[in-house]
Design an enzyme around this catalytic site. Structure first.
Site, short mmCIF file in Angstrom:
data_model
loop_
_atom_site.label_atom_id
_atom_site.label_comp_id
_atom_site.label_asym_id
_atom_site.label_seq_id
_atom_site.Cartn_x
_atom_site.Cartn_y
_atom_site.Cartn_z
N SER A 39 0.85 -1.59 0.52
CA SER A 39 -0.18 -0.34 0.48
C SER A 39 1.13 1.41 -0.48
CB SER A 39 -1.21 0.32 1.24
OG SER A 39 0.18 0.17 2.36
N ASP A 63 -3.44 9.27 8.04
CA ASP A 63 -5.03 8.28 8.83
C ASP A 63 -4.01 7.35 9.46
OD1 ASP A 63 -3.65 6.85 7.41
OD2 ASP A 63 -4.73 5.56 6.30
N HIS A 104 -0.75 5.40 6.79
CA HIS A 104 -0.24 5.97 5.77
C HIS A 104 0.44 7.45 5.97
CE1 HIS A 104 -2.82 3.13 4.83
NE2 HIS A 104 -1.50 1.97 4.55
#
Length: 400
Positions: free
Chosen positions: A50, A368, A371
């Site tokens: 991610s 968040d 990240h």
């Protein structure tokens, strides 16, 4: 650490599985003009999770606990969600821009132009394949697109776009290959597989959690070997410039800090990070760097760079104000709930009802709680590729 703290910590580990999304956005449109090459780099090929996924996971039909990342406020800095786990662009995007190349399109966007590179990264991906993890009792993987799967897609792509091994080697000689960051999810899944069970006793659950910790430690050499083996394969194919990133300082990440909620001040270092978690991340990094040194001996004519994500993140914490961040918010998530020191509530992640977004995301390091913000990724790119934290330098940029 109290059992309650461990429980909250294990929940947070699930969050690092990544960000899931529903809509499939269009890939960025490549520039019609031929790019100006920097140091002879004409393409980037990227593997990872991610931290660098630009839309593969949502094209796999992602479902899961963080599916809200398929909508706003994710992507709010760039006109809307794209499958990137941030408010905007990622390090791989800024690196492409710095090299004068178009943004990398995800491999699963079959209508994209891959002339100047491909992004194979998938959110939630692991360094080890799911079968290997399953044999160890780790069955939490949210995608089958492990590093091995991504590597095979890369091989297939190269075979389909070149006519001979010599042409492939020539193509790779002018390319930059990014092998990671990847491996963090292997450890996260090991912890999550052994999370506490509500219908079992406290002693049983504590033993269960300790099993997860031991399994994570045991995984480290195998994860590192998977990463260096993948790097070896791309080097054998003809790659001459390879970047292998290390792990982040997990003990500095807001979601971990919030979940552990450790009250003992002795558990923290001078930067405000959890010592134990950072030692674990550094164990991975030390073994990885040893593997990279061995690769350099095997391929003396290639540039094999270690990208020090750990140090880059710590430098941002220490120099927050000078780098454009609000130092008072260095450990807070811009988008989240709960307020307090970290603004992270594991039951209400960014985008959920009751969460809010900070007024100035560009002043926050964390987007968040898991990240980084677009600004955080931009600063990291600068530290890594222009300030020497990716060493030896994989690209020689012209002096500004």
């Amino acid at each position: 650490m109290a059992a309650k703290g461990l429980l909250r910590f294990l929940v947070a580990l699930l969050l690092l599985v990544g960000c899931l999304g529903r809509p499939i956005p269009p890939s960025p449109s490549p520039s019609s003009a031929p790019p100006k090459t920097v140091d002879g780099i004409t393409a980037i090929y990227n593997f990872g999770d991610s931290i660098s996924d630009t839309g593969n996971f949502i094209r796999e039909g992602a479902v899961g606990m963080m599916e809200r990342t398929g909508g706003l406020p994710y992507g709010s800095a760039i006109g809307g969600p794209t499958g990137r786990c941030s408010d905007g662009y990622l390090m791989i995007d800024f690196l492409a821009k710095d090299l004068g190349l178009p943004l990398l399109s995800p491999y699963l966007d079959k209508g994209a132009d891959f002339t100047h590179g491909v992004n194979f990264a998938v959110t939630g991906a692991t360094a080890l394949d799911t079968a290997t993890l399953a044999k160890m009792g780790v069955n939490m993987a949210h995608t089958n697109s492990s590093l091995g799967v991504q590597l095979q897609r890369f091989k297939d792509f190269m075979a389909n776009t070149t006519k001979s091994s010599s042409e492939m080697r020539e193509k790779l000689a002018s390319s930059l290959v990014m092998v990671g960051e990847i491996g963090g999810n292997d450890y996260n899944y090991a912890f999550a597989t052994n999370r506490p069970q509500a219908n079992n006793s406290g002693l049983y659950n504590i033993g269960h959690m300790l099993t997860g910790a031991v399994e994570s430690l045991v995984l480290v050499p195998q994860v590192v070997n998977s990463i260096t083996s993948a790097a070896k394969e791309v080097l054998d194919m003809g790659a001459t410039r390879v970047v292998i990133p290390g792990n982040f300082p997990l003990g500095c990440v807001p979601s971990y800090l919030s979940a552990v909620n450790e009250q003992d001040k002795a558990s923290y270092d001078g930067n405000g990070c959890l010592i134990g978690l950072n030692l674990f991340a550094q164990m991975h990094n030390v073994l990885l760097q040893q593997g990279i040194r061995e690769l350099r001996q095997m391929y003396p004519s290639a540039t094999i760079a270690y990208a020090d994500y750990f140090t880059a993140y710590v430098q941002m914490l220490r120099g927050a104000s000078k780098m454009g961040f609000d130092a008072a918010s260095a450990f807070k998530a811009c988008c989240g709930a709960g307020g307090g020191a970290y603004n992270v509530d594991v039951d209400r992640m960014c985008g959920a009802t009751g969460t809010t977004v900070c007024a100035r995301p560009e002043e926050y390091l964390s987007w968040d709680g898991v990240h980084l913000t677009q600004h955080g990724y931009k600063v990291m790119t600068e530290l890594l590729y222009h300030r020497g934290l990716a060493s030896p330098a994989p690209v020689k940029f012209p002096r500004q």
